[in-house]
Write a protein that holds these residues in place. Structure first.
Motif, mmCIF file in Angstrom:
data_model
loop_
_atom_site.group_PDB
_atom_site.id
_atom_site.type_symbol
_atom_site.label_atom_id
_atom_site.label_comp_id
_atom_site.label_asym_id
_atom_site.label_seq_id
_atom_site.Cartn_x
_atom_site.Cartn_y
_atom_site.Cartn_z
ATOM 1 N N ILE A 1 -24.462 -96.473 43.371
ATOM 2 C CA ILE A 1 -25.840 -96.240 43.812
ATOM 3 C C ILE A 1 -25.964 -94.732 44.045
ATOM 4 O O ILE A 1 -25.219 -94.168 44.852
ATOM 5 C CB ILE A 1 -26.154 -97.007 45.123
ATOM 6 C CG1 ILE A 1 -25.914 -98.512 44.945
ATOM 7 C CG2 ILE A 1 -27.598 -96.744 45.549
ATOM 8 C CD1 ILE A 1 -26.078 -99.322 46.235
ATOM 9 N N PRO A 2 -26.859 -94.045 43.328
ATOM 10 C CA PRO A 2 -26.957 -92.589 43.487
ATOM 11 C C PRO A 2 -27.153 -92.203 44.961
ATOM 12 O O PRO A 2 -27.873 -92.888 45.694
ATOM 13 C CB PRO A 2 -28.204 -92.223 42.665
ATOM 14 C CG PRO A 2 -28.305 -93.307 41.636
ATOM 15 C CD PRO A 2 -27.821 -94.550 42.332
ATOM 16 N N HIS A 3 -26.481 -91.138 45.393
ATOM 17 C CA HIS A 3 -26.596 -90.693 46.783
ATOM 18 C C HIS A 3 -26.216 -89.229 46.885
ATOM 19 O O HIS A 3 -25.467 -88.722 46.051
ATOM 20 C CB HIS A 3 -25.695 -91.536 47.694
ATOM 21 C CG HIS A 3 -24.253 -91.526 47.285
ATOM 22 N ND1 HIS A 3 -23.743 -92.401 46.361
ATOM 23 C CD2 HIS A 3 -23.215 -90.749 47.678
ATOM 24 C CE1 HIS A 3 -22.441 -92.168 46.205
ATOM 25 N NE2 HIS A 3 -22.096 -91.168 46.988
ATOM 26 N N LEU A 4 -26.744 -88.551 47.907
ATOM 27 C CA LEU A 4 -26.403 -87.152 48.119
ATOM 28 C C LEU A 4 -25.948 -86.869 49.543
ATOM 29 O O LEU A 4 -24.958 -86.186 49.763
ATOM 30 C CB LEU A 4 -27.609 -86.252 47.805
ATOM 31 C CG LEU A 4 -27.782 -85.865 46.341
ATOM 32 C CD1 LEU A 4 -29.107 -85.133 46.135
ATOM 33 C CD2 LEU A 4 -26.634 -84.977 45.873
ATOM 34 N N CYS A 5 -26.665 -87.393 50.533
ATOM 35 C CA CYS A 5 -26.306 -87.059 51.918
ATOM 36 C C CYS A 5 -25.203 -87.990 52.415
ATOM 37 O O CYS A 5 -24.681 -87.794 53.503
ATOM 38 C CB CYS A 5 -27.519 -87.109 52.837
ATOM 39 S SG CYS A 5 -28.159 -88.746 53.176
ATOM 40 N N LYS B 1 -32.605 -90.239 50.981
ATOM 41 C CA LYS B 1 -33.300 -91.432 50.440
ATOM 42 C C LYS B 1 -33.039 -91.679 48.958
ATOM 43 O O LYS B 1 -33.710 -92.499 48.331
ATOM 44 C CB LYS B 1 -34.824 -91.350 50.686
ATOM 45 C CG LYS B 1 -35.192 -91.189 52.148
ATOM 46 C CD LYS B 1 -34.723 -92.350 53.001
ATOM 47 C CE LYS B 1 -35.010 -92.108 54.472
ATOM 48 N NZ LYS B 1 -34.087 -92.825 55.353
ATOM 49 N N LEU B 2 -32.084 -90.952 48.420
ATOM 50 C CA LEU B 2 -31.753 -91.173 47.014
ATOM 51 C C LEU B 2 -31.134 -92.549 46.789
ATOM 52 O O LEU B 2 -31.193 -93.109 45.703
ATOM 53 C CB LEU B 2 -30.746 -90.099 46.589
ATOM 54 C CG LEU B 2 -31.019 -89.517 45.234
ATOM 55 C CD1 LEU B 2 -32.254 -88.650 45.310
ATOM 56 C CD2 LEU B 2 -29.846 -88.712 44.761
ATOM 57 N N CYS B 3 -30.517 -93.060 47.835
ATOM 58 C CA CYS B 3 -29.791 -94.328 47.723
ATOM 59 C C CYS B 3 -30.710 -95.522 47.971
ATOM 60 O O CYS B 3 -30.233 -96.644 48.140
ATOM 61 C CB CYS B 3 -28.656 -94.349 48.732
ATOM 62 S SG CYS B 3 -29.281 -94.420 50.430
ATOM 63 N N VAL C 1 -35.186 -99.861 51.199
ATOM 64 C CA VAL C 1 -34.359 -99.429 52.330
ATOM 65 C C VAL C 1 -33.291 -98.462 51.824
ATOM 66 O O VAL C 1 -32.951 -98.459 50.641
ATOM 67 C CB VAL C 1 -33.640 -100.620 53.020
ATOM 68 C CG1 VAL C 1 -34.650 -101.615 53.579
ATOM 69 C CG2 VAL C 1 -32.685 -101.318 52.069
ATOM 70 N N ALA C 2 -32.773 -97.628 52.734
ATOM 71 C CA ALA C 2 -31.671 -96.728 52.387
ATOM 72 C C ALA C 2 -30.371 -97.537 52.432
ATOM 73 O O ALA C 2 -29.994 -98.048 53.482
ATOM 74 C CB ALA C 2 -31.621 -95.562 53.360
ATOM 75 N N SER C 3 -29.705 -97.642 51.305
ATOM 76 C CA SER C 3 -28.515 -98.507 51.246
ATOM 77 C C SER C 3 -27.339 -97.935 52.025
ATOM 78 O O SER C 3 -26.423 -98.659 52.386
ATOM 79 C CB SER C 3 -28.109 -98.752 49.793
ATOM 80 O OG SER C 3 -27.771 -97.533 49.166
ATOM 81 N N CYS C 4 -27.367 -96.610 52.316
ATOM 82 C CA CYS C 4 -26.225 -96.028 53.033
ATOM 83 C C CYS C 4 -26.277 -96.336 54.524
ATOM 84 O O CYS C 4 -25.280 -96.177 55.224
ATOM 85 C CB CYS C 4 -26.133 -94.522 52.803
ATOM 86 S SG CYS C 4 -27.430 -93.564 53.577
#
Ligand code: SF4
Ligand code: SF4
Ligand code: FES
Lengths: 239, 182
Positions: free
Chosen positions: A35-39, A51-53, A62-65
């Motif tokens: 799942i794409p993510h940055l923070c 909110k990339l995830c 929802v934010a998956s992280c």
């Protein structure tokens, strides 16, 4: 009956096991689902800011992280709609800072850029802000170039939670946010940050760089030049 | 297919760029000969035609840093059915946009007055010189752009892929390794 069945969620139709306490992101990564993510960085407490995830759970974004995995969740992630939204968020990150990749030492090793490649970003699309941001070169071993900061707070979390130094903090809100340094002068050179600190290793972009390393690995031979961020991060998960 | 009327007419120009994208275009090497069977150049730095006439494809390198850039860009947009932004500068402002956070006059003084080895130490002020803007902008902030081909510069292979896709009526699509911003 044998051992109790493990709990599962469904991501894009695939059944994914999870343990209590895991987020959707944790469960996905462990099951080789990117799942794409940055923070987010699995070594730190989730921050939930980029909110990339974002995924759709039972029809809601929802934010998956940060979202705990719960038995029976139906999660959508790799869809045209969500990837389009991720692309827009990434494009906004590009135009709200000053990202001039050809002049950036991090190019090829940068996660912001790698996510943009992964999402097929051909242009930043939105009008550029070209904001005025400060560069701090006062530290003997580290360079802080706020032009490239995406406010992920990874350096903040690492310095506070791992190094026990709290060198960094975020100040201001929204478009007025800045990364501040915890010293009377506000300069990095007047803190006890060391190049060996965790905080000095975690920046996903070229905002916080080690000096004198610039082009030791040439452009064209860097982490994301030949491998997608998906392959790299799923690979790390299994090291 | 050698009848010029049947060929796809292509114009190119370099605005606030370094001609690196044009050099990379020449890097398609001998494939250029095959390409010339399919296309006919209008205005380009290669033909030295000064104004762009009606074209099928316009390829613009470089961002917009002065009034002349805007005139050329608008001429391209008016005449080209498909307008392509090639390279980091056309797409983001690129290296020239590094001056965007420096006061323009400070910038001029640094370059023309304080820099060693200059004669006269004067900021050029000839009426022939185009009016510079305080900021450099990507071209899509001035005109509508149909396609973007990033890279600093994009490789000859990326340019070749892009053009062959376009000329064959396919939606241009780069392989992962052809897409880069540096
Ligand atoms: S931090 Fe990343 S996206 Fe920003 S200029 Fe550097 S390489 Fe490009
Ligand atoms: S300096 Fe780097 S790690 Fe710190 S908040 Fe900015 S982008 Fe994140
Ligand atoms: S990775 Fe989840 S919000 Fe940034």
């Amino acid at each position: 009956m044998g051992a109790p069945m493990s709990k599962t969620i469904t991501i894009d139709g695939k059944s994914i096991p999870f343990k209590d306490g895991q987020t959707i992101m944790d469960a996905a990564m462990a099951a080789d689902v990117y799942i794409p993510h940055l923070c987010h960085n699995p070594e730190f407490k989730p921050h939930g800011s980029c909110k990339l995830c974002t995924v759709k759970v039972n029809g809601r974004n929802v934010a998956s992280c940060t979202m705990p995995a719960v038995e029976g969740q139906q999660v959508l992630s790799d869809t045209l709609e969500l990837n389009d939204e991720r692309l827009s968020l990434t494009q906004m990150l590009f135009v709200e800072g000053n990202h001039i990749c050809p002049s950036c030492e991090k190019s090829g090793n940068c996660q912001l850029q790698a996510v943009a490649y992964y999402l097929g970003m051909m242009s930043p699309h939105y009008n550029h802000f070209y904001p005025q941001r400060e560069v701090d070169a006062s530290h003997p071993d580290m360079l802080l170039d706020r032009n490239r900061c995406i406010y992920c707070e990874l350096c903040v979390r690492a310095s506070r939670d791992v190094d026990g130094k709290s060198v960094f903090g975020l100040s201001g809100r929204g478009i007025g946010s800045t990364l501040v340094v915890n010293s009377t002068s506000g300069l990095l050179g007047d803190t006890n940050l060391a190049a060996t600190d965790k905080a000095a290793q975690v920046c996903p972009t070229g905002a916080l760089l080690k000096k004198r390393q610039g082009f030791t690995v040439p452009i064209g031979q860097r982490i994301f030049d030949h491998r997608t961020i998906k392959d790299v991060q799923l690979g790390e998960e299994h090291e | 297919m050698s009848d010029p009327k049947l060929k796809v007419r292509v114009a190119t120009c370099s605005l606030a760029g370094c001609f690196g994208c044009h050099m990379s275009f020449l890097d398609i090497d001998e494939r250029l000969l095959g390409l010339l069977e399919l296309i006919e150049f209008d205005r380009t730095p290669l033909t030295d035609i000064k104004h762009c006439g009606p074209c099928d494809v316009g390829i613009v390198e470089g961002g917009v840093c002065n009034a002349e850039n805007v005139h050329v860009l608008k001429e391209f947009r008016k005449n080209c059915k498909v307008l392509v932004a090639i390279g980091a500068c056309a797409i983001t402002g690129g290296i020239p946009a590094m001056r965007n956070n420096i006061d323009l006059w400070d910038c001029f003084q640094e370059v023309y007055q304080y820099e060693g080895g200059l004669e006269g130490h004067q900021v050029p002020n000839d009426p022939e010189l185009p009016l510079p803007f305080d900021k450099v902008h990507p071209i899509n902030e001035v005109v509508k752009v149909d396609y973007f081909l990033p890279g600093c510069p994009p490789s000859g292979d990326a340019i070749w892929r892009f053009l062959t896709d376009l000329l064959n009526g396919r939606e241009p699509k780069l392989d992962y390794e052809m897409l880069h911003y540096d």
